[in-house]
Design an enzyme around this catalytic site. Structure first.
Site, mmCIF file in Angstrom:
data_model
loop_
_atom_site.group_PDB
_atom_site.id
_atom_site.type_symbol
_atom_site.label_atom_id
_atom_site.label_comp_id
_atom_site.label_asym_id
_atom_site.label_seq_id
_atom_site.Cartn_x
_atom_site.Cartn_y
_atom_site.Cartn_z
ATOM 1 N N GLU A 21 0.816 -1.214 0.000
ATOM 2 C CA GLU A 21 0.000 0.000 0.000
ATOM 3 C C GLU A 21 0.854 1.271 0.000
ATOM 4 O O GLU A 21 0.594 2.207 -0.734
ATOM 5 C CB GLU A 21 -0.901 -0.021 1.248
ATOM 6 C CG GLU A 21 -1.726 1.225 1.478
ATOM 7 C CD GLU A 21 -2.862 1.388 0.486
ATOM 8 O OE1 GLU A 21 -3.228 0.385 -0.165
ATOM 9 O OE2 GLU A 21 -3.359 2.528 0.350
ATOM 10 N N ASP A 22 1.889 1.277 0.818
ATOM 11 C CA ASP A 22 2.604 2.532 1.062
ATOM 12 C C ASP A 22 3.988 2.648 0.427
ATOM 13 O O ASP A 22 4.614 3.693 0.527
ATOM 14 C CB ASP A 22 2.782 2.740 2.587
ATOM 15 C CG ASP A 22 1.439 2.911 3.293
ATOM 16 O OD1 ASP A 22 0.462 3.231 2.601
ATOM 17 O OD2 ASP A 22 1.375 2.712 4.509
#
Ligand code: MN
Length: 740
Positions: free
Chosen positions: A89-90
């Site tokens: 996600e990051d």
């Protein structure tokens, strides 16, 4: 970039703690190596990133991984997935990267977790639909949801560093979805902590007060518990039972919600603790028999309350929970709840799902189909697509909390239904075709309506007919997701037809009044017929649910009367939503909603806040206005969970002296002159304006509702205090929902 030496030290310590927690689940060096590699990858990927609290980011996945192994009791793969849960996600890593390093199973879990965090970042209405999609992963691998719950738990534990409106969004999602989900998956301890933390951030004052009260009353409680337990301990020992007994205080949240629900004070709640007896089962006697044996020994000492026995030993809850609960009359005439369970039952109660699986592969137990059955229902519900994701979510959420009853088919097969289910729910539970053509039911051989509620132990036979089809009002008589969706699916086929009919009907009727369908007309018509959208109105009209008998009256009515109030509100952060006019930070709102300078704020009728109440704004995408809700409003919690990004801070301006409508409910002992005294206090002494006063008296008790205008919360509080002091008045409470 990089980590400071202080960071490195903290990270090293956290990792060492994780590894020692993982000792119990690692079978060999390969497992240990897998966790280590995941840690190093996550550490490198999140390098240089810090959380709002200032900590290096990697401490978050480390903490989540520890919750996963220590508090949920999952294994190595879940720990690895937890360590990697924010990597895709990051950071620049992809699911493919994870797959090549850790294999397909872990990659699939990380993928699920990535999609899940996407859900809570998206805008508004998509959130519900996305959440539904994500729940689909539940059918593939429940561990994804469990890791997500661990993630949420850690975020809640560290919520203090978030800004208030973010806290609001996160706590709403937590109370609306994650706590029920944790409950459904049997994670009682986590569910309680999530609820407590929600309360702590939403109502810090209430939280602190209850916590203090629990502390203050501790000494007395401990004495009582000792006195209560002593004869039980003696008796159980005499009978050679190996057991532990403890007295546990219920969670702050459960005490708080009881105070809210019943409008009582802390001191009026008698069951703030429960006595728990956990026994080591003797291998020769079935656990079930031992539970009942202990029950009989306890009730030899203390008399049980007849209607307060809960037997989750014979029929476990759908989340796997097993125990025998009973309320007994203790010393000094105080009721106390006693929970009896074996060590195995205790572990299931604490660890939920994970423990459930553990015992399933171990000893044989025929009752353990409950959880699988629930999973099957979830899967069915998810696979039958419905257009309205928000509604789906509502139903799904309901299905998380309800308790079960067991009923029987004519052949004697058992089916589990939620408490409150009707014969029609049962019909749909058997098959949607049976539901769709259900005409009547035989409950215990007696003919009943299909809407008749069914109870535990009932035997039910459904009578079908080819001439029957589902009607919209059926929706009010079913509570299961499956029944609701089957009915909705059926009705939807009719809906398009109905809309076309509705448009035709409406336009024809409007012609009688020489009016064409305009925005102005709909502003009057939609609320009058309780429809949220034009489509809803047309289809209800086409289906004959809405009748236009009083259309003339509705059209003549000044719609200003319909809308409760518009007030002056101060917006700390002006936002563009206000149609480009957000240049001032204070908006004075006109009373006439038909004014071209359309009002931008609506006092939500579901909770009816007055100045002094803590309020939160909700940018309503349908009306393009800001609905102002009380911070404690349940409707708001629902909205915030589903459209958290539409929340906006609002505050009352202090300069205006206006009056706000509020409703007070009274109850007390009727006596001559009380009415006079009441109105004297309200109008005379306090110079407040009463709009309506309804008092009913029966059997020496009076009950009443007073609608009155007040300036703010302090005003209202003073009136309630004065009224509460009138002789005979027992209860004076503010009514939140003034919709009626
Ligand atoms: Mn996270």
């Amino acid at each position: 970039m990089g980590y400071s030496s202080d960071d490195e030290r903290q990270i090293g310590e956290a990792f060492a703690r994780l590894m020692s927690s993982c000792a119990k689940v690692c079978k060999n060096d390969y497992d240990r190596d897998l966790i280590e590699r995941a840690f190093f990858l996550a550490k490198e990927a999140h390098e240089g990133v810090h959380r709002r609290s200032g900590e290096p980011y990697i401490l978050h996945p480390l903490a989540v991984a520890r919750i996963v192994v220590d508090e949920i009791g999952l294994g190595v793969k879940s720990v690895v997935a937890a360590l990697l849960h924010d990597v895709v996600e990051d950071t620049d890593y992809t699911v493919e990267d994870i797959e090549s390093r850790f294999g397909p199973k872990i990659a699939l879990m990380v993928d699920g977790l990535t999609k899940m965090s996407g859900v809570f970042k998206t805008d508004a209405s998509e959130q519900a639909e996305n959440f539904r999609k994500v729940l689909l992963t539940l059918s593939d691998d429940v561990r994804v949801i469990l890791v997500k719950i661990a993630d949420r738990l850690h975020n809640m534990r560290t919520l203090g560093s978030m800004p208030p409106h973010k806290q609001m969004k996160i706590t709403s999602e937590t109370i609306y979805l994650f706590a029920p989900l944790a409950y459904r998956l049997g994670l009682y301890a986590i569910k309680s902590e999530l609820e407590d933390l929600t309360l702590k951030y939403r109502f810090p004052e209430d939280y602190k007060q209850i916590e203090a009260k629990i502390r203050e009353t501790e000494a007395g409680r401990t004495r009582f518990i000792e006195k209560f337990n002593a004869p039980i301990i003696e008796k159980l020992r005499e009978n050679g039972i190996d057991f532990e007994i403890s007295g546990r205080v219920k969670s702050v949240y459960s005490i708080w919600s009881k105070m809210q629900r019943k409008h009582v004070s802390f001191d009026e709640i008698y069951d703030i603790f429960a006595i728990r007896i956990v026994f080591k089962p003797s291998p020769l006697i079935p656990e079930k028999s031992q539970c009942w044996h202990i029950y009989s020994l306890v009730t030899d000492i203390y008399k049980p309350k007849p209607d307060r026995i809960r037997d989750w030993v014979n029929i476990p809850k759908a989340n796997g929970y097993e125990a025998l609960h009973s309320t007994v009359m203790g010393p000094d005439g105080i009721w106390a709840e006693v929970q009896i369970r074996s060590e195995r039952m205790e572990e299931i109660a604490e660890r939920g799902f994970a423990a459930h699986w553990k015992y399933k592969t171990g000893a044989l137990s025929k009752e353990e189909g409950e959880f699988d059955r629930w999973m099957k229902q979830v899967r069915e519900a998810l696979n039958s697509p419905t257009e309205d994701a928000v509604e789906f979510l509502d139903n799904f959420k309901l299905s998380l909390y309800t308790s079960e009853i067991v009923v029987f088919t004519p052949k004697g097969d058992s089916r589990t239904l939620p408490q409150g289910a009707t014969a029609l729910d049962f019909a749909y539970d058997i098959h949607s075709k049976i539901g769709n053509s259900a005409m009547g039911a035989k409950i215990n051989h007696k003919i009943e309506s299909i809407f008749a509620p069914v109870g535990s132990g009932d035997q039910i036979e459904i009578i079908t007919s080819k001439n029957v089809t589902p009607k919209p009002d059926w929706l009010e008589h079913v509570i299961t997701t499956k029944a609701k969706q089957s009915i909705v699916n059926f009705l939807k086929k009719d809906k398009l037809n109905n809309i076309a009919n509705g448009i035709e009907l409406f336009e024809a009727r409007l012609k009688d009044f020489g009016v064409t369908p305009s925005a102005r007309v709909f502003r009057k018509v939609l609320p009058a017929y309780e429809c949220a959208t034009k489509d809803e109105f047309y289809s209800k009209l086409g289906a004959g649910i809405v009748k236009l008998d009083d259309l003339g009256k509705v059209l003549r009515e000044n719609s200003a009367n319909k809308i409760l109030k518009f007030w002056t509100l101060q917006i700390p952060n002006p936002f563009r939503f206000l149609g480009g006019e957000g240049k001032k930070d204070r908006h004075v709102l006109p009373d006439d909603p038909t004014d071209p300078e359309a009002p931008q704020f609506v006092i939500a009728p579901c909770c009816n806040p007055i100045p002094g109440d803590e309020v939160v704004g909700y940018k309503n995408p349908e009306t393009h206005k800001v609905d102002v809700h009380k911070k404690s409003c349940n409707e708001l919690i629902k909205l915030a969970a589903q459209h958290g990004n539409n929340l906006t801070p609002v505050a009352w301006s202090s300069h205006k002296a206006m009056s706000y409508l509020t409703v007070m409910e009274l109850r007390g002992i009727d006596r001559i002159g009380i009415l006079m005294e009441l109105s004297q206090v309200i109008t005379g002494e306090l110079n407040t304006n009463i709009r309506e006063l309804h008092i009913q008296s029966h059997d020496g008790i009076f009950e009443g509702r007073i609608s009155l205008y007040v300036k703010n919360k302090t005003d209202l509080k003073m009136i309630m205090e004065k009224v509460g002091k009138i002789k005979g008045v027992e209860k004076a409470i503010r009514v939140e929902n003034t919709k009626e």
